[in-house]
Design an enzyme around this catalytic site. Structure first.
Site, PDB file in Angstrom:
ATOM      1  N   ARG A 141       0.857  -1.177   0.000  1.00  0.00           N
ATOM      2  CA  ARG A 141       0.000   0.000   0.000  1.00  0.00           C
ATOM      3  C   ARG A 141       0.900   1.236   0.000  1.00  0.00           C
ATOM      4  NH1 ARG A 141      -0.872   1.861   4.987  1.00  0.00           N
ATOM      5  NH2 ARG A 141      -2.790   2.899   4.357  1.00  0.00           N
ATOM      6  N   ARG A 193      -2.316  10.618   1.438  1.00  0.00           N
ATOM      7  CA  ARG A 193      -2.963  11.444   2.463  1.00  0.00           C
ATOM      8  C   ARG A 193      -3.729  12.588   1.811  1.00  0.00           C
ATOM      9  NH1 ARG A 193       2.447  12.246   5.997  1.00  0.00           N
ATOM     10  NH2 ARG A 193       2.789  10.070   6.587  1.00  0.00           N
ATOM     11  N   ARG A 239      20.498  -5.700  -2.433  1.00  0.00           N
ATOM     12  CA  ARG A 239      20.788  -4.528  -3.260  1.00  0.00           C
ATOM     13  C   ARG A 239      21.896  -3.759  -2.555  1.00  0.00           C
ATOM     14  NH1 ARG A 239      20.274  -3.827  -8.212  1.00  0.00           N
ATOM     15  NH2 ARG A 239      19.592  -1.641  -8.200  1.00  0.00           N
ATOM     16  N   ARG A 290      18.681   9.623  -5.322  1.00  0.00           N
ATOM     17  CA  ARG A 290      18.455  10.826  -4.524  1.00  0.00           C
ATOM     18  C   ARG A 290      19.758  11.566  -4.270  1.00  0.00           C
ATOM     19  NH1 ARG A 290      16.752   8.369   1.443  1.00  0.00           N
ATOM     20  NH2 ARG A 290      18.544   7.022   1.756  1.00  0.00           N
ATOM     21  N   GLU A 316      23.261   9.190  -4.409  1.00  0.00           N
ATOM     22  CA  GLU A 316      23.105   7.790  -4.010  1.00  0.00           C
ATOM     23  C   GLU A 316      22.715   6.952  -5.228  1.00  0.00           C
ATOM     24  OE1 GLU A 316      20.096   5.733  -0.958  1.00  0.00           O
ATOM     25  OE2 GLU A 316      21.327   7.304  -0.049  1.00  0.00           O
ATOM     26  N   TYR A 329      14.503  -6.156   6.268  1.00  0.00           N
ATOM     27  CA  TYR A 329      14.704  -4.713   6.305  1.00  0.00           C
ATOM     28  C   TYR A 329      14.208  -4.163   7.639  1.00  0.00           C
ATOM     29  CZ  TYR A 329      14.771   0.194   5.255  1.00  0.00           C
ATOM     30  OH  TYR A 329      15.038   1.531   5.309  1.00  0.00           O
ATOM     31  N   ASP A 372      14.160  -0.589  10.122  1.00  0.00           N
ATOM     32  CA  ASP A 372      14.506   0.789  10.434  1.00  0.00           C
ATOM     33  C   ASP A 372      15.261   0.777  11.757  1.00  0.00           C
ATOM     34  OD1 ASP A 372      13.419   2.179   8.240  1.00  0.00           O
ATOM     35  OD2 ASP A 372      11.402   2.026   9.088  1.00  0.00           O
TER      36      ASP A 372
END
Length: 369
Positions: free
Chosen positions: A170, A174, A247, A278, A303, A351, A353
């Site tokens: 998803r 917003r 990656r 970026r 990057e 992954y 954070d």
């Protein structure tokens, strides 16, 4: 003899080592790099804290984790509000009313909803078979074409039609004018960078840098009762089932003789033809100030995503069905290793954070001690 040998001086290893030492355990931490802090390492250059391995913004809704990390540094009020650049057009991220207003010249949530619903209906996708169809069925063709397609294809090194749908389960959409990327309650950047956090965690603990675990594996194993391994799980088992895919990233950093290059900490380049994903302008993470004075220079980093091969730095696990199935086999092997704890993004092939890493390391060390 050590109670624990921690392989990897990144965030997971540092939290584990810190808590183990507090509990009275004797700990040795090793890392093959020439510095602690792993991928959250920051280095001061001309008064600017440079995120050497890409942008890291700490965010969490977990108060325990937020209180824990703030023991080691003061955090500023930085809010992650990246800008996406498509050709000569600039859009706010994540997708919100500022994005829709810029793209379609509309002003109300009703107009934005109607536009997206029209494009979804026009696409007529009932069962998405790949990432492209999944994204279009969520946000319509305009947003997909300009802000999702090229960036995602660069990031993963495959065309969107070849990528699985789960990568974009998803997309955040917003219908308010809010550029805050994260919904988390707590967010910020440590004043003075991340390296200090890990250095404080490791105070009083023996740390050996330039030390490759695999170069003297047997000797190191003999020195400790248990091992906390935060490297690649497939490498630990000598790739016996084959290599897991990752990656990688390549960074191109330069110092510029100007106060302000792009006006934002992070600008995403969403065209496929632009080779980098970026540009990070590091000074904006701490609002460009050093001791209250604006810095006349700036440092930027481009990057570049890259295909990982053995010997490269692995950054993102490729958690598709094939690799997850392979990881399951390695995980089964790991469960039989009574004296080894596997942790972190590479040890758990997942992954994470930063707040997830802290929470997982705390859970792990509490179960252990």
């Amino acid at each position: 003899m050590y109670d624990y040998l921690v392989v990897g001086a990144g965030l997971f290893g540092a939290v584990f080592a810190h808590e183990a030492k507090k509990a009275g355990e004797k700990v040795l931490v090793i890392d093959k790099r020439d510095h602690v802090a792993g991928n959250i390492y920051t280095k001061e250059i001309d008064g600017i804290q440079v995120h050497e391995y890409g942008a890291h913004i700490f965010h969490t809704s977990n108060k325990e984790v937020w209180d824990y990390i703030r023991q080691f540094a003061e955090f500023n009020r930085y809010t992650n509000s990246p800008v996406a650049k498509y050709k000569d057009e600039l859009y706010n991220m994540p997708f919100n009313m500022n994005t829709f207003s810029r793209m379609w010249g509309i002003t109300t949530p009703q107009e934005a909803r109607k536009k997206i619903e029209e494009q979804i209906k026009e696409a007529g996708i009932t069962e998405p078979r790949n990432l492209e169809e999944q994204a279009i069925s969520l946000v319509g063709r305009d947003i997909y074409e300009k802000l999702v397609k090229g960036y995602t294809e660069k990031q993963w090194g495959r065309r969107a039609t070849e990528l699985p749908t789960f990568i974009i389960k998803r997309l955040p959409v917003r219908f308010v004018y809010d550029n805050n990327y994260f919904n988390d309650k707590y967010q910020g950047i440590p004043v003075g960078g991340y390296t200090q956090i890990v250095e404080k965690m490791l105070e009083g603990i023996e740390v050996r840098l330039h030390t490759d675990f695999f170069a003297s594996k047997e000797e190191l194993q003999r020195q400790a009762e248990k091992i906390v391994f935060t490297g690649m799980i497939d490498e630990y088992f000598d790739y016996c089932y084959g290599e897991l895919e990752y990656r990688s990233l390549r960074f191109e950093t330069e110092e510029l003789d100007m106060e302000n290059y792009q006006g934002n900490a992070v600008v995403n380049y969403t065209e496929y033809e632009v080779p980098y994903t970026r540009i990070i302008e590091h000074k904006h993470f701490e609002f460009g100030c050093q001791n209250g004075e604006y810095n006349p220079k700036t440092i930027i980093t481009r990057e570049y995503p890259a295909t990982w091969k053995k010997g490269d730095e692995p950054y993102y696990p490729m958690n598709d069905e094939k690799n997850n199935a392979l990881y399951t086999k390695y995980k089964e092997l790991a469960s039989k290793e009574e004296k080894v704890i596997f942790g972190g993004r590479l040890g758990m092939y997942k992954y994470f954070d930063m707040h997830n890493v802290v929470a997982e390391a705390l859970r792990c060390v509490r179960n252990e001690l």
